[in-house]
Write a protein that holds these residues in place. Structure first.
Motif, PDB file in Angstrom:
ATOM      1  N   MET A 104       0.577  17.534  -4.775  1.00  0.00           N
ATOM      2  CA  MET A 104       1.286  16.376  -3.253  1.00  0.00           C
ATOM      3  C   MET A 104       1.788  17.298  -2.347  1.00  0.00           C
ATOM      4  O   MET A 104       2.102  15.898  -1.353  1.00  0.00           O
ATOM      5  N   GLY A 105       2.502  17.979  -2.309  1.00  0.00           N
ATOM      6  CA  GLY A 105       2.625  18.437  -0.723  1.00  0.00           C
ATOM      7  C   GLY A 105       1.484  18.459  -0.037  1.00  0.00           C
ATOM      8  O   GLY A 105       1.884  18.636   1.412  1.00  0.00           O
ATOM      9  N   VAL A 155      -3.917  11.055  11.022  1.00  0.00           N
ATOM     10  CA  VAL A 155      -5.197  10.271  10.245  1.00  0.00           C
ATOM     11  C   VAL A 155      -4.892   8.701  10.201  1.00  0.00           C
ATOM     12  O   VAL A 155      -3.565   7.921  11.325  1.00  0.00           O
ATOM     13  N   GLN A 156      -5.560   7.632  10.161  1.00  0.00           N
ATOM     14  CA  GLN A 156      -5.581   6.058  10.481  1.00  0.00           C
ATOM     15  C   GLN A 156      -5.258   5.442   8.497  1.00  0.00           C
ATOM     16  O   GLN A 156      -6.152   5.625   7.949  1.00  0.00           O
ATOM     17  N   VAL A 157      -4.265   4.616   8.845  1.00  0.00           N
ATOM     18  CA  VAL A 157      -4.650   4.347   7.042  1.00  0.00           C
ATOM     19  C   VAL A 157      -5.318   2.820   7.177  1.00  0.00           C
ATOM     20  O   VAL A 157      -5.560   2.013   8.016  1.00  0.00           O
ATOM     21  N   GLU A 165       1.874   1.359  -4.926  1.00  0.00           N
ATOM     22  CA  GLU A 165       1.621   2.843  -4.523  1.00  0.00           C
ATOM     23  C   GLU A 165       0.779   3.763  -3.899  1.00  0.00           C
ATOM     24  O   GLU A 165       1.156   4.940  -4.051  1.00  0.00           O
ATOM     25  N   VAL A 166      -0.503   3.430  -3.392  1.00  0.00           N
ATOM     26  CA  VAL A 166      -1.435   4.161  -3.260  1.00  0.00           C
ATOM     27  C   VAL A 166      -1.477   4.133  -2.007  1.00  0.00           C
ATOM     28  O   VAL A 166      -1.634   2.506  -1.374  1.00  0.00           O
ATOM     29  N   ALA A 167      -2.644   4.534  -0.893  1.00  0.00           N
ATOM     30  CA  ALA A 167      -2.780   4.484   0.313  1.00  0.00           C
ATOM     31  C   ALA A 167      -4.481   4.974   0.803  1.00  0.00           C
ATOM     32  O   ALA A 167      -4.026   6.242   0.492  1.00  0.00           O
ATOM     33  N   ARG A 185      -9.250   9.743   1.922  1.00  0.00           N
ATOM     34  CA  ARG A 185      -8.155  10.015   1.358  1.00  0.00           C
ATOM     35  C   ARG A 185      -7.639   9.413   0.306  1.00  0.00           C
ATOM     36  O   ARG A 185      -6.639   8.391   1.054  1.00  0.00           O
ATOM     37  N   VAL A 186      -7.230   9.699  -0.786  1.00  0.00           N
ATOM     38  CA  VAL A 186      -5.762   8.799  -1.554  1.00  0.00           C
ATOM     39  C   VAL A 186      -4.715   9.358  -1.431  1.00  0.00           C
ATOM     40  O   VAL A 186      -5.097  10.407  -1.813  1.00  0.00           O
ATOM     41  N   VAL A 187      -3.499   8.574  -0.908  1.00  0.00           N
ATOM     42  CA  VAL A 187      -2.776   9.413  -0.130  1.00  0.00           C
ATOM     43  C   VAL A 187      -1.372   8.378  -1.523  1.00  0.00           C
ATOM     44  O   VAL A 187      -1.314   7.895  -1.186  1.00  0.00           O
ATOM     45  N   PRO A 188      -0.072   9.278  -1.815  1.00  0.00           N
ATOM     46  CA  PRO A 188       1.283   8.034  -1.979  1.00  0.00           C
ATOM     47  C   PRO A 188       0.905   7.727  -0.972  1.00  0.00           C
ATOM     48  O   PRO A 188       1.235   8.192  -0.053  1.00  0.00           O
TER      49      PRO A 188
END
Length: 105
Positions: free
Chosen positions: A4-5, A19-21, A27-29, A40-43
Motif C-alpha cells: 500500500m505504501g 502519473v496521469q489519472v 474505490e480505485v483508480a 496501475r490500479v491504485v486505491p
C-alpha cells in the motif's frame, strides 16, 4: 501494508514521477506514468480529493499545468491525423446508400 505504501508513492507522483489519472471509480483508480509505462490500479484514497480523470498528479498534488499541456498535445496530434471529408459526403445522414458514387457510362 508495504505494498500500500509503494502504491501510494506511485499514485502521488513521488520519486517514480508524475502519473496521469485514466479512470476513477469509487474505490480505485487507474493511473499511467507520464511519458509512458504500464497502467496501475491504485486505491483512490491515495490520490488528492479534487482529482479528475485526465489530471496529472505530481508529488501528491494535481498539476493542472502539465495536465493542460498534455491535453493540448493530444488535441494537436489528433488534428494532424484528421482526414478531410470530401464535398458531398454527408456523415450525419447514416449513409443509407452506398458510399461509392454511381458510375455513369
Amino acid at each position: 501494508m508495504r505494498l500500500m505504501g509503494v502504491m501510494s508513492g506511485v499514485a502521488c507522483g513521488t520519486p517514480e514521477g508524475a502519473v496521469q489519472v485514466e479512470v476513477l471509480e469509487d474505490e480505485v483508480a487507474q493511473v499511467v506514468p507520464v511519458g509512458g509505462g504500464e497502467a496501475r490500479v491504485v486505491p483512490r484514497a491515495t490520490l488528492p480529493r479534487d482529482v479528475r480523470e485526465g489530471d496529472v498528479v505530481r508529488e501528491g498534488h494535481v498539476d493542472r499545468e502539465v495536465g493542460a499541456r498534455l491535453a493540448r498535445e493530444v488535441a494537436e496530434w489528433r488534428a494532424r491525423l484528421a482526414v478531410s471529408v470530401p464535398d458531398g459526403l454527408d456523415l450525419d445522414s447514416g449513409a443509407p446508400e452506398s458510399l461509392t458514387g454511381r458510375k455513369e457510362y
